[in-house]
Design a protein around this motif. Structure first.
Motif, PDB file in Angstrom:
ATOM      1  N   PHE A 104       0.861  -1.183   0.000  1.00  0.00           N
ATOM      2  CA  PHE A 104       0.000   0.000   0.000  1.00  0.00           C
ATOM      3  C   PHE A 104       0.898   1.234   0.000  1.00  0.00           C
ATOM      4  O   PHE A 104       2.009   1.209   0.532  1.00  0.00           O
ATOM      5  N   ARG A 105       0.403   2.318  -0.587  1.00  0.00           N
ATOM      6  CA  ARG A 105       1.188   3.542  -0.683  1.00  0.00           C
ATOM      7  C   ARG A 105       0.633   4.609   0.253  1.00  0.00           C
ATOM      8  O   ARG A 105      -0.579   4.692   0.482  1.00  0.00           O
ATOM      9  N   TYR A 106       1.537   5.444   0.750  1.00  0.00           N
ATOM     10  CA  TYR A 106       1.148   6.610   1.520  1.00  0.00           C
ATOM     11  C   TYR A 106       2.134   7.724   1.210  1.00  0.00           C
ATOM     12  O   TYR A 106       3.350   7.568   1.399  1.00  0.00           O
ATOM     13  N   LEU A 107       1.607   8.828   0.666  1.00  0.00           N
ATOM     14  CA  LEU A 107       2.404   9.986   0.264  1.00  0.00           C
ATOM     15  C   LEU A 107       3.598   9.593  -0.604  1.00  0.00           C
ATOM     16  O   LEU A 107       4.707  10.101  -0.456  1.00  0.00           O
ATOM     17  N   GLY A 108       3.330   8.674  -1.521  1.00  0.00           N
ATOM     18  CA  GLY A 108       4.328   8.290  -2.510  1.00  0.00           C
ATOM     19  C   GLY A 108       5.270   7.183  -2.080  1.00  0.00           C
ATOM     20  O   GLY A 108       6.031   6.667  -2.903  1.00  0.00           O
ATOM     21  N   ARG A 109       5.244   6.792  -0.822  1.00  0.00           N
ATOM     22  CA  ARG A 109       6.113   5.726  -0.339  1.00  0.00           C
ATOM     23  C   ARG A 109       5.323   4.440  -0.198  1.00  0.00           C
ATOM     24  O   ARG A 109       4.102   4.452   0.003  1.00  0.00           O
ATOM     25  N   THR A 110       6.000   3.299  -0.287  1.00  0.00           N
ATOM     26  CA  THR A 110       5.324   2.011  -0.207  1.00  0.00           C
ATOM     27  C   THR A 110       5.503   1.400   1.182  1.00  0.00           C
ATOM     28  O   THR A 110       6.563   1.494   1.796  1.00  0.00           O
ATOM     29  N   TYR A 111       4.421   0.773   1.651  1.00  0.00           N
ATOM     30  CA  TYR A 111       4.424   0.090   2.945  1.00  0.00           C
ATOM     31  C   TYR A 111       3.751  -1.270   2.757  1.00  0.00           C
ATOM     32  O   TYR A 111       2.740  -1.368   2.058  1.00  0.00           O
ATOM     33  N   ARG A 112       4.285  -2.269   3.390  1.00  0.00           N
ATOM     34  CA  ARG A 112       3.700  -3.612   3.286  1.00  0.00           C
ATOM     35  C   ARG A 112       2.753  -3.878   4.444  1.00  0.00           C
ATOM     36  O   ARG A 112       2.964  -3.416   5.557  1.00  0.00           O
ATOM     37  N   LEU A 113       1.709  -4.624   4.115  1.00  0.00           N
ATOM     38  CA  LEU A 113       0.711  -4.969   5.122  1.00  0.00           C
ATOM     39  C   LEU A 113       1.219  -6.117   5.978  1.00  0.00           C
ATOM     40  O   LEU A 113       1.793  -7.084   5.467  1.00  0.00           O
ATOM     41  N   ALA A 114       1.008  -6.013   7.276  1.00  0.00           N
ATOM     42  CA  ALA A 114       1.343  -7.088   8.216  1.00  0.00           C
ATOM     43  C   ALA A 114       0.071  -7.485   8.946  1.00  0.00           C
ATOM     44  O   ALA A 114      -0.583  -6.640   9.565  1.00  0.00           O
ATOM     45  N   ILE A 115      -0.293  -8.750   8.865  1.00  0.00           N
ATOM     46  CA  ILE A 115      -1.488  -9.246   9.537  1.00  0.00           C
ATOM     47  C   ILE A 115      -1.076  -9.745  10.921  1.00  0.00           C
ATOM     48  O   ILE A 115      -0.202 -10.608  11.049  1.00  0.00           O
ATOM     49  N   SER A 116      -1.702  -9.167  11.932  1.00  0.00           N
ATOM     50  CA  SER A 116      -1.355  -9.500  13.316  1.00  0.00           C
ATOM     51  C   SER A 116      -2.418 -10.404  13.913  1.00  0.00           C
ATOM     52  O   SER A 116      -3.621 -10.163  13.754  1.00  0.00           O
ATOM     53  N   ASP A 117      -1.964 -11.458  14.615  1.00  0.00           N
ATOM     54  CA  ASP A 117      -2.929 -12.353  15.268  1.00  0.00           C
ATOM     55  C   ASP A 117      -3.307 -11.862  16.656  1.00  0.00           C
ATOM     56  O   ASP A 117      -4.115 -12.461  17.351  1.00  0.00           O
ATOM     57  N   GLY A 118      -2.712 -10.744  17.095  1.00  0.00           N
ATOM     58  CA  GLY A 118      -3.069 -10.162  18.378  1.00  0.00           C
ATOM     59  C   GLY A 118      -4.204  -9.170  18.228  1.00  0.00           C
ATOM     60  O   GLY A 118      -4.572  -8.776  17.126  1.00  0.00           O
ATOM     61  N   SER A 119      -4.763  -8.767  19.350  1.00  0.00           N
ATOM     62  CA  SER A 119      -5.849  -7.789  19.325  1.00  0.00           C
ATOM     63  C   SER A 119      -5.269  -6.389  19.250  1.00  0.00           C
ATOM     64  O   SER A 119      -4.322  -6.058  19.960  1.00  0.00           O
ATOM     65  N   LEU A 132       2.152  -1.495   7.714  1.00  0.00           N
ATOM     66  CA  LEU A 132       0.757  -1.275   8.080  1.00  0.00           C
ATOM     67  C   LEU A 132       0.237  -2.517   8.778  1.00  0.00           C
ATOM     68  O   LEU A 132       0.186  -3.607   8.177  1.00  0.00           O
ATOM     69  N   VAL A 133      -0.120  -2.390  10.029  1.00  0.00           N
ATOM     70  CA  VAL A 133      -0.525  -3.541  10.825  1.00  0.00           C
ATOM     71  C   VAL A 133      -2.046  -3.602  10.910  1.00  0.00           C
ATOM     72  O   VAL A 133      -2.699  -2.632  11.319  1.00  0.00           O
ATOM     73  N   MET A 134      -2.588  -4.765  10.529  1.00  0.00           N
ATOM     74  CA  MET A 134      -4.030  -4.995  10.568  1.00  0.00           C
ATOM     75  C   MET A 134      -4.305  -6.261  11.365  1.00  0.00           C
ATOM     76  O   MET A 134      -3.618  -7.276  11.192  1.00  0.00           O
ATOM     77  N   ALA A 135      -5.310  -6.224  12.232  1.00  0.00           N
ATOM     78  CA  ALA A 135      -5.686  -7.402  13.007  1.00  0.00           C
ATOM     79  C   ALA A 135      -6.217  -8.505  12.094  1.00  0.00           C
ATOM     80  O   ALA A 135      -6.871  -8.243  11.081  1.00  0.00           O
ATOM     81  N   GLU A 136      -5.942  -9.723  12.469  1.00  0.00           N
ATOM     82  CA  GLU A 136      -6.316 -10.876  11.652  1.00  0.00           C
ATOM     83  C   GLU A 136      -7.822 -10.939  11.411  1.00  0.00           C
ATOM     84  O   GLU A 136      -8.277 -11.275  10.317  1.00  0.00           O
ATOM     85  N   HIS A 137      -8.608 -10.610  12.441  1.00  0.00           N
ATOM     86  CA  HIS A 137     -10.060 -10.714  12.274  1.00  0.00           C
ATOM     87  C   HIS A 137     -10.583  -9.720  11.242  1.00  0.00           C
ATOM     88  O   HIS A 137     -11.611  -9.954  10.608  1.00  0.00           O
ATOM     89  N   LEU A 138      -9.872  -8.605  11.033  1.00  0.00           N
ATOM     90  CA  LEU A 138     -10.256  -7.668   9.987  1.00  0.00           C
ATOM     91  C   LEU A 138      -9.891  -8.196   8.605  1.00  0.00           C
ATOM     92  O   LEU A 138     -10.677  -8.083   7.656  1.00  0.00           O
ATOM     93  N   ALA A 139      -8.704  -8.772   8.490  1.00  0.00           N
ATOM     94  CA  ALA A 139      -8.258  -9.300   7.201  1.00  0.00           C
ATOM     95  C   ALA A 139      -9.147 -10.445   6.728  1.00  0.00           C
ATOM     96  O   ALA A 139      -9.294 -10.673   5.525  1.00  0.00           O
ATOM     97  N   GLU A 140      -9.738 -11.168   7.676  1.00  0.00           N
ATOM     98  CA  GLU A 140     -10.593 -12.312   7.311  1.00  0.00           C
ATOM     99  C   GLU A 140     -11.960 -11.876   6.809  1.00  0.00           C
ATOM    100  O   GLU A 140     -12.699 -12.686   6.247  1.00  0.00           O
TER     101      GLU A 140
END
Length: 268
Positions: A104-119, A132-140
């Motif tokens: 994913f991009r933000y202000l022209g720079r690239t960031y990778r998504l990390a799926i976290s199994d924690g809350s 970019l950290v996203m909770a697992e329940h959101l990714a599902e």
């Protein structure tokens, strides 16, 4: 920022004995395939080249297929030119997958998504150590994951953009409007004056805007600030914008090219 290209021409042919074109039909003329739309009150033919490069022929209800073909042939060069423009600027927006490593991009720079199994506590996406950290329940659940990403772009984008108003507003001697960041469909930004006299108005910026490099976000901000003084896109508008941003034409062209490659929220 997106609109159909349209060509009108007076049509003075007499009605022939042929059967008139039915609305909703299609017609092929010299390699062009056009959808036909009959309008009861229309007096002349018109052509539109839609944003997806499809062609539409608008016709009065009493015109014939031969008249329609003659009109299309008479505007062959115009169609070729406009189709070329549409194909050069057609949308190439990618679809994303909510999985580890998605970019994913933000202000022209690239960031990778990390799926976290924690809350994550409040269920929000966060930028942590360059990921970019996203909770697992959101990714599902794609709809929830998308909403969380849009919320992140809206929050961080607004916090960044509100500090960019002052220098552009000062250059154009306009008041700084209030700001919101939200989904604007296919628009990067908009400005709406308040109904009451003298209010600062409201600028809205689309959340996908904040994927773009900073100088292009600045262009959109300056563009919308110019509308505080000039509501339309006439010569006075571009003159005012040019005073604040002399290179606005180059930035507008770059936005057209880079913007069509940005993520607009589609998931796969």
């Amino acid at each position: 920022m997106t609109a159909s290209a349209e060509k009108h021409a007076d049509s003075s042919w007499d009605t022939l004995a042929d059967v008139s074109l039915p609305g909703g039909a299609s017609i092929d003329v010299d390699g062009f395939s056009l959808q036909v739309r009959a309008h009861p009150r229309r007096k002349r033919f018109a052509l539109t080249v839609e944003p997806d490069a499809t062609l539409t022929l608008h016709t009065p209800p009493d015109r014939t297929a031969e008249e329609a073909k003659d009109f299309v042939r008479a505007h062959h060069r115009w169609l070729v030119t406009k189709l070329g423009e549409r194909k050069r600027t057609r949308s190439l927006h990618p679809a994303k997958h909510l999985a580890d490593g998605e970019v994913f991009r933000y202000l022209g720079r690239t960031y990778r998504l990390a799926i976290s199994d924690g809350s994550s506590g409040d269920g929000r996406v966060r930028l942590v150590a360059g990921r970019l950290v996203m909770a697992e329940h959101l990714a599902e659940h794609p709809s929830a994951g998308r909403a969380a990403l849009v919320d992140w772009y809206a929050r961080v984008g607004r916090a960044w953009a509100v500090n960019r108003f002052q220098p552009w507003a000062a250059r154009m001697a306009v008041a700084e409007p209030e700001l919101e960041v939200r989904d604007l469909q296919d628009r990067w930004g908009s400005y709406r004056p308040y109904a009451r006299e003298g209010g600062p108005g409201l600028m809205a910026l689309g959340w996908p805007l904040f994927q773009l490099p900073m100088h292009l976000v600045d262009y959109v901000i300056a563009h919308e600030l110019a509308h505080v003084r000039v509501p339309d896109h006439g010569a006075s508008f571009w003159r005012l914008l040019g005073l604040a941003l002399p290179e606005y034409a180059a930035r507008r062209a770059e936005l057209d090219e880079v913007g069509r490659r940005m993520w607009m929220g589609d998931l796969r």
